[in-house]
Motif scaffolding. Structure first.
Motif, short mmCIF file in Angstrom:
data_model
loop_
_atom_site.label_atom_id
_atom_site.label_comp_id
_atom_site.label_asym_id
_atom_site.label_seq_id
_atom_site.Cartn_x
_atom_site.Cartn_y
_atom_site.Cartn_z
N LEU A 29 20.01 0.85 -13.26
CA LEU A 29 19.16 0.59 -11.91
C LEU A 29 18.26 -0.46 -12.41
O LEU A 29 17.73 -0.89 -13.51
CB LEU A 29 18.28 1.85 -11.51
N PHE A 30 17.92 -1.58 -11.16
CA PHE A 30 17.11 -2.62 -11.41
C PHE A 30 15.99 -2.56 -10.13
O PHE A 30 16.40 -2.18 -9.09
CB PHE A 30 17.62 -3.90 -11.65
N GLU A 31 14.99 -3.34 -10.37
CA GLU A 31 14.12 -3.47 -9.48
C GLU A 31 14.51 -4.15 -8.18
O GLU A 31 14.93 -5.37 -8.59
CB GLU A 31 12.76 -3.84 -9.99
N THR A 32 14.44 -3.49 -7.09
CA THR A 32 15.09 -4.38 -5.95
C THR A 32 14.50 -5.72 -5.73
O THR A 32 13.08 -5.86 -5.97
CB THR A 32 14.69 -3.42 -4.63
N GLY A 33 15.27 -6.83 -5.41
CA GLY A 33 14.93 -8.15 -5.21
C GLY A 33 14.14 -8.65 -6.69
O GLY A 33 14.08 -10.01 -6.54
N ASN A 34 14.40 -8.14 -7.87
CA ASN A 34 13.80 -8.78 -9.00
C ASN A 34 15.30 -9.42 -9.58
O ASN A 34 15.93 -8.76 -10.23
CB ASN A 34 13.35 -7.61 -9.85
N GLN A 35 15.02 -10.81 -9.15
CA GLN A 35 16.24 -11.63 -9.87
C GLN A 35 16.19 -11.45 -11.29
O GLN A 35 17.60 -11.39 -12.01
CB GLN A 35 16.09 -13.02 -9.26
N SER A 36 15.28 -11.68 -12.09
CA SER A 36 15.33 -11.67 -13.62
C SER A 36 15.85 -10.34 -14.03
O SER A 36 16.59 -10.48 -14.96
CB SER A 36 14.03 -12.12 -14.01
#
Length: 429
Positions: A375-382
């Motif tokens: 899972l990754f932070e929504t909208g966090n491109q990097s």
């Protein structure tokens, strides 16, 4: 076993999205189990299901300007046509259950009143014919495919800045107008606010018996309305499988396979901003060493076609899609709105492909972070870029996640329908 007569109601009766996949598969399985199913919704040239009396509302597209300007505001809030058309189906079919899905704007919740009127009509008829007093109860079930009943634009997102939003929480629907939440249009947003206030004032949704929430997150949002909170139950979506055989199916896959890179990361779904595709494309540009395959259609198609490391295979379904998912190193689900219980994540996992996805909405209920996917932070491109590079360079990690996916258990369509019959349709309210 006593058969159940189910009227499945949805604005679209042609393949259009997740809710249509749901009603078609659910209806088919119910019929295979010996129950009777008919459908009510809008007429459309692509309609593939229907009812015995061929009664449907006229086609109405909320996204175009082709509607009659004079009647448009009234038709999307309260539809006399929908009430008249469903009345004919109710009287002919005489269902035990009316299963509502997406009904707002095109069909409108006004049909809920028609269903209850039909129930009264049937009971009056029974009294006239016999003094036995046998009553006809029609159970109204609603599957919440989005947040429409607590958010007028159904997505809990402000379209102008794509900011996630809880402003309408507690029935404060004026925020929809303030933020122009429906298609960034003031007029449409005013109508959306009026519709929400109107059915709140009339306590219309209190007439529904059960609300099925495909995620715990969805239940939490709907439970902010005290009327809805008394009726919500959680049932994660079912998953369907397709047999991997047949010469024609194999030819389709071989043709598709010839277009694919040997190793790839996969995105399949709608090419749109709320699905996180713009963020994903920015990552694609920065990771030119990685091969991406995109399957689907949408407004951002031209943008992805410009990238050398992206292969666009268009809309794919059936066995070809299943194989496309199976062969991927991992799949990507970067959605930036509060997804409910996305079939795309479930399909990836059931076919053994780990998923890199955003950590919002109902998605974290499907993916165990660093066990069956990441899972990754929504909208966090990097953050997304970091995840993609790590999984691309560590195929052994993908294999580990893939093995763990084998332990995931989703209901089959048959299991889901069994629960639907015993726990929802037949259970006393």
């Amino acid at each position: 076993m006593i058969n159940v007569k189910v009227l499945m109601v949805n604005k679209f009766l042609h393949p259009n999205g997740g809710s249509e996949t749901y009603i078609f598969e659910l209806g088919k399985q119910l019929m295979d189990m010996g129950h009777e199913v008919q459908y009510f919704g809008m007429e459309h040239k692509g309609r593939i299901v229907g009812n015995r009396v061929n009664s449907y509302t006229s086609d109405m597209d909320f996204h175009t300007g082709k509607l009659q300007k004079l009647f448009y505001p009234f038709k999307i809030i309260y539809s006399l046509e929908a009430r008249k058309r469903i009345r004919a189906v109710l009287k002919d079919f005489q269902p035990d259950v009316v299963h509502l899905n997406n009904i707002n704007f095109q069909l409108t919740p006004s049909i809920i009143y028609e269903i209850r009127n039909f129930e009264k009509y049937q009971n009056n008829q029974n009294v006239e014919k016999s003094q036995s007093g046998n009553r006809k109860f029609v159970k109204i079930v609603y599957t919440a495919h989005d947040y429409q009943w607590v958010c007028p634009n159904h997505m809990m997102m402000i379209p102008s800045n794509e900011k996630l939003c809880f402003a309408c929480k507690g029935g404060k629907f004026g925020a929809c107008t303030k933020n122009r939440c429906i298609h960034n249009s003031l007029i449409k947003s005013i109508l959306g606010s009026i519709e929400a206030f109107y059915y709140k004032w009339r306590k219309t949704y209190a007439l529904v018996d059960v609300i099925i929430c495909p995620s715990r997150f969805m239940k939490k949002q709907l439970d902010t309305n005290p009327i809805l909170a008394k009726k919500t139950v959680v049932m994660h979506n079912f998953i369907t499988g397709t047999k991997l055989n047949g010469a024609e199916a194999d030819r389709e896959w071989q043709q598709l396979k010839s277009k694919l890179p040997e190793k790839y990361a996969l995105y399949f779904g709608r090419f749109s901003t709320e699905k996180g595709v713009e963020t994903l494309l920015n990552v694609c540009i920065k990771t030119s060493q990685i091969n991406y395959v995109f399957a689907g259609t949408g407004p951002l198609e031209e943008e992805l076609n410009r990238l050398d490391n992206v292969t666009n295979v268009g809309f794919v379904r059936g066995i070809a899609l299943q194989n496309l998912i199976r062969q991927a190193q991992f799949s990507l689900y970067p959605s930036q709105w509060y997804e409910n219980c996305p079939f795309s994540v479930m399909e990836s996992q059931i076919y053994g492909t780990p998923v890199v996805a955003t950590n919002i909405g109902g998605i974290p209920e499907l993916i165990e972070d660093k066990v069956t996917g990441e899972l990754f932070e929504t909208g966090n491109q990097s953050h997304l870029e970091e995840k993609i590079i790590r999984l691309w360079n560590q195929p052994e990690l993908c294999l580990k996640y893939s093995e763990n996916c084998k332990n995931i258990k989703f209901d089959t369509t048959e299991e889901y329908c069994g629960k639907m019959i015993s726990d929802i349709y037949r259970k006393q309210v």
